[in-house]
Write a protein that holds these residues in place. Structure first.
Motif, PDB file in Angstrom:
ATOM      1  N   SER A  89      -5.705   4.575  -5.076  1.00 55.23           N
ATOM      2  CA  SER A  89      -4.364   4.038  -5.293  1.00 55.23           C
ATOM      3  C   SER A  89      -3.948   3.096  -4.159  1.00 55.23           C
TER       4      SER A  89
ATOM      5  N   THR B 132      -3.146  -0.942  -4.356  1.00 57.60           N
ATOM      6  CA  THR B 132      -1.882  -1.482  -3.847  1.00 57.60           C
ATOM      7  C   THR B 132      -2.139  -2.576  -2.815  1.00 57.60           C
TER       8      THR B 132
ATOM      9  N   THR C 202      -1.128  -6.525  -3.028  1.00 58.94           N
ATOM     10  CA  THR C 202      -0.326  -7.125  -1.959  1.00 58.94           C
ATOM     11  C   THR C 202      -1.035  -8.338  -1.361  1.00 58.94           C
TER      12      THR C 202
END
Length: 105
Positions: A25, A29, A33
């Motif tokens: 996860s 992320t 980003t």
């Protein structure tokens, strides 16, 4: 005894699985980003180039832009007294005349 060890291993494997899911996860992320940062950087670079181009159109003299040269600018700067402080009124040539300083905005 074997039963206890099996239960402990099952518990440990479950914890490892949860840890791997959490790492996955975080990696997703971070990847998203990074992509957003790269897109924002590219957009800012384009805007900076446009701003540089627009600011490059401004002049700080009443002399036509096409009559100025680096050599004459250096020579006149050495022989002239210091320039008066800027008044904050700058304008880009609007019709290609090369003159600035008009109070009409």
């Amino acid at each position: 005894l074997i039963s206890d060890a099996t239960q402990q291993q099952t518990h440990d494997v479950a914890q490892v699985s949860v840890g791997i899911d959490q790492i996955s996860s975080v990696v997703q992320t971070n990847s998203a980003t990074a992509e957003e940062s790269a897109a924002a950087s590219e957009e800012l670079s384009g805007q900076a180039n446009l701003l540089k181009e627009l600011v490059g159109r401004f002049t700080l003299s009443n002399e036509p832009v096409n009559k100025r040269s680096a050599g004459s600018a250096r020579a006149s700067a050495a022989s002239e007294p210091a320039a008066a402080p800027a008044t904050g009124r700058y304008s880009a040539p609007s019709s290609g005349s090369g003159y600035v300083g008009s109070d009409k905005y």
